[in-house]
Each structure stands twice: as C-alpha cells, then as structure tokens.
Motif scaffolding. Sequence first.
Motif, PDB file in Angstrom:
ATOM      1  N   GLU A  91       8.324  -3.904 -18.475  1.00 44.91           N
ATOM      2  CA  GLU A  91       8.620  -4.056 -17.048  1.00 44.91           C
ATOM      3  C   GLU A  91      10.040  -4.569 -16.835  1.00 44.91           C
ATOM      4  N   ALA A 118      12.439  -1.729 -17.511  1.00 43.05           N
ATOM      5  CA  ALA A 118      12.448  -0.804 -16.374  1.00 43.05           C
ATOM      6  C   ALA A 118      13.308  -1.350 -15.240  1.00 43.05           C
ATOM      7  N   ARG A 147      16.966  -1.070 -16.164  1.00 43.15           N
ATOM      8  CA  ARG A 147      17.403   0.321 -16.064  1.00 43.15           C
ATOM      9  C   ARG A 147      17.595   0.721 -14.604  1.00 43.15           C
ATOM     10  N   ALA A 153       7.755   4.612 -18.156  1.00 48.49           N
ATOM     11  CA  ALA A 153       8.248   4.001 -16.919  1.00 48.49           C
ATOM     12  C   ALA A 153       9.561   3.268 -17.139  1.00 48.49           C
ATOM     13  N   ALA A 154       9.785   2.798 -18.377  1.00 51.39           N
ATOM     14  CA  ALA A 154      11.017   2.075 -18.691  1.00 51.39           C
ATOM     15  C   ALA A 154      12.138   2.993 -19.162  1.00 51.39           C
TER      16      ALA A 154
END
Length: 272
Positions: free
Chosen positions: A186, A189, A192, A233-234
Amino acid sequence: MSRRLSVLAGSGALVSHVVAAAMAAGDAVQVVGFAPQPERAGVLLVGGDLRNPTGAIAAIVAFKATHVVLAGGLMISDGDREALARFAGGGHGAAQGDAALSSVTAAIEKFSGAKVIGVHEVAADLLAPIGQVAGRSPTAAELAAARQGLVAAREIGRLDLGQAVVVAGRRVVAAEDVGGTDELLERVAAHRAAGRIGDGAGPLVLVKAAKPQQPLHVDLPAIGPDTLSGAVAAGISAIAVEAARSLILARSELVAAADRYGIAVIGLGADG
C-alpha cells in the motif's frame, strides 16, 4: 509414524493447508486458535490467548501432543510480546522482536514436552523452488533488481524489522515493518501515485527472504494470490522469494493470477 500435532494457529489459508497435510499423513490434529478458526471435521479446536501462553501449554499437554507447529499470521502487540518474553524466561529488558520468538518455541518445548517443527516439515509442497515459480520469465533488469533485493531483505531481517523490500530499478525504496507485506505494498502504491517511484526505466520488484537469525520453524516468509493482487496495485512487475526458505500458498491460484496479471514470480537460491 503418525504424530499428535498441535497447530498454534493464526489467520490465513496456511492453517487449513497445514491441517489438511497433517491429517493426510495420518496425524491426530489439535488447533489452538490465536485468531478466529472454523470448525474442521476430525480436528479438536481450542482457544488461545497470547497474553496467557501457559493456557496454550496446558492445551498441548492435555492433547498429549508429540509435535507443535506455528502457522498463520498474527498481529502481536507490544503487550503480547512482553507476555511472551516473560513466558520464555526473559526479564524486563528481554528482546521482544520477531527473532526473539525462537526463545518462545524453546519454552514451548520445555514446558510441553512436544517438539516444535516447521510448517515445511508438515507440508513440504509449500516450499518455493529455485527458478521460475509462476507467470512469465523475468527480464534481465527484474532479475538484477531481485538479486539486489534479496541482499537487502536479509539485512532488514537481520535488524528484526521485516522480511520484504521493494526495489525500483537498482534502488531499495521501501522495506517491510510491523505493518506486514500488505501495508508495504500500500505504501509503494502511494509512493508511485505521488510520482516518487515507478516513472523510470527500471522495474519495481518485491523480494521476500527469511530472517537470517530466526529458525525456520518460527516464521517463513510467504506469498499467495493476495500478494499478487497487492503487487499489481502497486505497479510491481516481478516478485522474488528466497527458495527453500519461503512458502507459496494456494499455488494453483497464484499461478493463475501470475498469468492473468503478467507478473514474473521466481525463487532465488542462497547465492541469488
């Protein structure tokens, strides 16, 4: 020879896999649940409390267990660690990190008379092999980042901080802490999304390794399908784990997810 196995159980799919493997081997199985557990046919279920480890010992002794295995994830607070350190015979200033849990397993053996064994000794099929585990083959850049990450993951393990790092290109950008791998992903993500990482030519790679000073029966790093979902997701394109010292959970689902997401999943040997 069959065993009488007490499973000190946390959360996650690993517990069910270990229980199933033990029962398939003919073991009598007891689950001492330190996290909510389902009823399992043929398995004795009792509750556990990290603040009262002697209660778990009493359950192990009553079951006449010959072996004990630790399986599943646990959120261990500072108060829990203090109670475990006292149980293991440490004073007020005793070490309370994850690596210090090896002294807790020694105390379990001392007080219960049962031998503590590793998950891999019950379900050897979970161990990560060297080489490609799932998905596509890694690129040369991903493999180089993974090898660098393996060294870094061992170093943060030596500090008793965590078991995982994320490498961006050839730079370690995030390390696991008490929040675990999900929280690490998380954070990556968020970094990023903020443009701090992931906009260069180098890939983002997640690497997990066992803590060098921690016995393998205490806590092996693990990945499963949920790890891949968090990695996607990351923006992570490859995942590497330390071969023979890491667990692959729900392997068929993980393989399907790696193919679906286009992620490379590999096992690295001791020399990278």
